[in-house]
Design an enzyme around this catalytic site. Sequence first.
Site, short mmCIF file in Angstrom:
data_model
loop_
_atom_site.label_atom_id
_atom_site.label_comp_id
_atom_site.label_asym_id
_atom_site.label_seq_id
_atom_site.Cartn_x
_atom_site.Cartn_y
_atom_site.Cartn_z
CD GLN A 114 -2.57 -1.25 2.66
OE1 GLN A 114 -1.96 -1.45 3.71
NE2 GLN A 114 -3.86 -1.10 2.63
CG HIS A 132 -2.64 2.85 -2.23
ND1 HIS A 132 -2.66 2.82 -0.86
CD2 HIS A 132 -3.81 2.30 -2.63
CE1 HIS A 132 -3.79 2.27 -0.44
NE2 HIS A 132 -4.51 1.94 -1.50
CG ASN A 229 0.74 -4.45 13.24
OD1 ASN A 229 1.20 -3.55 13.93
ND2 ASN A 229 -0.23 -4.26 12.35
#
Length: 266
Positions: A114, A132, A229
């Site tokens: 992204q 993107h 994460n």
Amino acid sequence: MIDAGLAAEVSRAADLVAGARSVIALTGAGLSVESGIPPFRGPGGLWTKYGEPPLDGYQRFLRDPRGAWLERLAPRESWAVALHETLAKARPNAGHFAFAELEKLGRCDALITQNIDDLHRQAGSRNLLEIHGNHRLLRCIGCMRRFAEGELAIDEQDLPPRCPGCRGIVKGDTVHFGEPIPPDVLRGCYEAAERADCMIVAGTSATVFPAAEFPFEVLRRGGSLIEVNPYESELSGVATLSLRGPGGAVLTRLVAEVTARLERSA
Ligand SMILES: [Zn+2]
């Protein structure tokens, strides 16, 4: 950097990555934070600081491509200036290099990102799907051909630049608000997700379309999902493994363990 509990989880993840038929990955803003690029939203975010850019950016571009190009060549909006400066000085971090290494090991068939920051490219990844776009590239909105910086002559008297192939309007490759994801990239993502039986998601909670679909596609077909994460996310509840730590350190360790397994089995 990595405690024993996390190390054991990374080890299990390495088993999955080394044993999979086709591994793909999805990365987002969290991966580039260690490169000094702030996320757009949240504390310290560019848009939190400067305000959100217009939600109809693409329609504005289409209404006045010449004006949009003049703004691109000499940005006046403070968020655009800040973003430009931040991107210009960012360098890939250990997380980006880890994905490039996985690709060399044949353990990353497609890297969906992204991020527009070009850092995966700079680190050496080639199987990239930049949903993107990439801030260093230009794209013809007619035929989707990409151009590198300097590949097209930009004449301020004759804007917007036109595609030498189809005469379509050329814009920055970065996908604006309101702009469809380039169909060639989207197709590549679906094809990769349909083949994959293991997916690594790093630095994103993958809640935004279309990125949100791919992890579930892999899971639905019985594949494994590895989340990297530092924070719990919407994916944590469904992930096969959640590696809770900084992307750079966790991914570096993962690559070392995958390498060891592939060498043992060679
Ligand atoms: Zn074209």
